[in-house]
Design a protein around this motif. Structure first.
Motif, mmCIF file in Angstrom:
data_model
loop_
_atom_site.group_PDB
_atom_site.id
_atom_site.type_symbol
_atom_site.label_atom_id
_atom_site.label_comp_id
_atom_site.label_asym_id
_atom_site.label_seq_id
_atom_site.Cartn_x
_atom_site.Cartn_y
_atom_site.Cartn_z
ATOM 1 N N ALA A 89 0.808 -1.216 0.000
ATOM 2 C CA ALA A 89 0.000 0.000 0.000
ATOM 3 C C ALA A 89 0.844 1.270 0.000
ATOM 4 C CB ALA A 89 -0.929 0.011 1.209
ATOM 5 N N ILE A 90 2.133 1.162 0.255
ATOM 6 C CA ILE A 90 2.982 2.350 0.306
ATOM 7 C C ILE A 90 3.035 3.030 -1.048
ATOM 8 C CG2 ILE A 90 5.352 3.130 0.651
ATOM 9 C CD1 ILE A 90 5.610 0.893 2.709
ATOM 10 N N HIS A 91 3.049 2.246 -2.102
ATOM 11 C CA HIS A 91 3.175 2.808 -3.452
ATOM 12 C C HIS A 91 1.838 2.887 -4.179
ATOM 13 C CE1 HIS A 91 7.445 2.488 -2.838
ATOM 14 N NE2 HIS A 91 7.316 1.197 -2.559
ATOM 15 N N GLY A 92 0.745 2.613 -3.486
ATOM 16 C CA GLY A 92 -0.564 2.628 -4.121
ATOM 17 C C GLY A 92 -1.163 4.023 -4.197
ATOM 18 N N ASN A 93 -2.204 4.140 -5.015
ATOM 19 C CA ASN A 93 -2.929 5.395 -5.144
ATOM 20 C C ASN A 93 -3.821 5.564 -3.914
ATOM 21 O OD1 ASN A 93 -4.403 7.601 -5.901
ATOM 22 N ND2 ASN A 93 -5.237 6.681 -7.781
ATOM 23 N N ARG A 98 -8.360 4.143 -0.417
ATOM 24 C CA ARG A 98 -9.456 4.579 0.452
ATOM 25 C C ARG A 98 -10.769 3.948 -0.001
ATOM 26 N NH1 ARG A 98 -10.743 6.136 5.453
ATOM 27 N NH2 ARG A 98 -12.637 7.344 5.423
ATOM 28 N N ALA A 99 -11.015 3.945 -1.327
ATOM 29 C CA ALA A 99 -12.240 3.342 -1.844
ATOM 30 C C ALA A 99 -12.284 1.847 -1.531
ATOM 31 C CB ALA A 99 -12.330 3.567 -3.354
ATOM 32 N N GLU A 100 -11.138 1.184 -1.654
ATOM 33 C CA GLU A 100 -11.083 -0.245 -1.338
ATOM 34 C C GLU A 100 -11.341 -0.482 0.151
ATOM 35 O OE1 GLU A 100 -7.770 -3.784 -1.458
ATOM 36 O OE2 GLU A 100 -7.551 -2.089 -2.821
ATOM 37 N N TYR A 101 -10.790 0.385 1.001
ATOM 38 C CA TYR A 101 -11.016 0.276 2.444
ATOM 39 C C TYR A 101 -12.487 0.453 2.785
ATOM 40 C CZ TYR A 101 -11.257 1.803 7.279
ATOM 41 O OH TYR A 101 -11.614 1.963 8.584
ATOM 42 N N VAL A 102 -13.120 1.476 2.194
ATOM 43 C CA VAL A 102 -14.533 1.741 2.471
ATOM 44 C C VAL A 102 -15.396 0.581 1.985
ATOM 45 C CG1 VAL A 102 -16.459 3.257 1.850
ATOM 46 C CG2 VAL A 102 -14.263 4.235 2.511
ATOM 47 N N GLN A 103 -15.084 0.035 0.803
ATOM 48 C CA GLN A 103 -15.848 -1.095 0.278
ATOM 49 C C GLN A 103 -15.693 -2.325 1.175
ATOM 50 O OE1 GLN A 103 -18.027 -1.128 -2.269
ATOM 51 N NE2 GLN A 103 -18.499 -3.204 -1.598
ATOM 52 N N GLY A 104 -14.470 -2.579 1.617
ATOM 53 C CA GLY A 104 -14.242 -3.708 2.512
ATOM 54 C C GLY A 104 -14.973 -3.536 3.832
ATOM 55 N N LYS A 105 -14.999 -2.308 4.322
ATOM 56 C CA LYS A 105 -15.708 -2.032 5.571
ATOM 57 C C LYS A 105 -17.204 -2.283 5.409
ATOM 58 C CE LYS A 105 -15.993 1.667 8.984
ATOM 59 N NZ LYS A 105 -15.577 3.034 9.297
ATOM 60 N N GLN A 106 -17.771 -1.849 4.279
ATOM 61 C CA GLN A 106 -19.190 -2.091 4.020
ATOM 62 C C GLN A 106 -19.477 -3.576 3.875
ATOM 63 O OE1 GLN A 106 -19.995 0.286 0.567
ATOM 64 N NE2 GLN A 106 -20.165 2.192 1.738
ATOM 65 N N ASP A 107 -18.567 -4.301 3.223
ATOM 66 C CA ASP A 107 -18.758 -5.744 3.060
ATOM 67 C C ASP A 107 -18.741 -6.454 4.405
ATOM 68 O OD1 ASP A 107 -18.875 -5.340 0.344
ATOM 69 O OD2 ASP A 107 -16.815 -6.015 -0.034
ATOM 70 N N ARG A 108 -17.784 -6.089 5.265
ATOM 71 C CA ARG A 108 -17.717 -6.709 6.586
ATOM 72 C C ARG A 108 -18.957 -6.385 7.418
ATOM 73 N NH1 ARG A 108 -12.524 -4.840 5.782
ATOM 74 N NH2 ARG A 108 -12.864 -3.011 7.105
#
Length: 141
Positions: A89-93, A98-108
């Protein structure tokens, strides 16, 4: 009271205090040895021993990590988990992360809600008003 009685009293007090310190030291030593045994047992249980057929270069820990992530993914959802190297994640956009984190949070959150609905349905308990729209029951009159 003769003068030598004070010497006897002080000698007895010093001897008892030394005895207390020695007994306290023995007790602390025994606890320290027991702690060392517990740490060694815990490290043996938690160490990543190379499995059969694994390369000695440390690939066993990576295999164990992939296995643990795979088991966690099958327990939480039916979607396969994407395996990534540590530090990816250091070199990621940041926006995509953030969008992936929010989606994962909604899925959980949805998985926990579905488990709660199923558990309450099994027990015959009333559903929460906020869960009614997700429970699959018809709310029309």
């Amino acid at each position: 009271m003769p003068w030598w009685s004070w010497i006897v009293i002080w000698v007895a007090l010093v001897a008892l205090s030394l005895l207390y310190v020695v007994l306290l030291g023995i007790k602390l030593w025994r606890h320290f040895v027991a702690l060392g045994r517990e740490v060694s047992h815990a490290s043996e249980r938690l160490s990543f021993a190379p499995s059969r057929g694994a390369s000695p270069s440390g690939a066993a820990s990576g295999d164990l990590l992939r296995q643990a992530v795979g088991e966690a993914a099958t327990n939480e959802s039916s979607a396969p988990a994407e395996l990534r190297e540590p530090g990816w994640a250091i070199h990621g956009n940041p926006t995509e992360l953030r969008a992936e984190y929010v989606q994962g949070k909604q899925d959980r959150k949805a998985v926990r809600r579905d488990r709660r609905i199923a558990r309450r349905r099994e027990r015959g308990q009333a559903q929460s008003l906020s869960d009614l729209r997700h429970s699959g029951t018809d709310l029309t009159l």
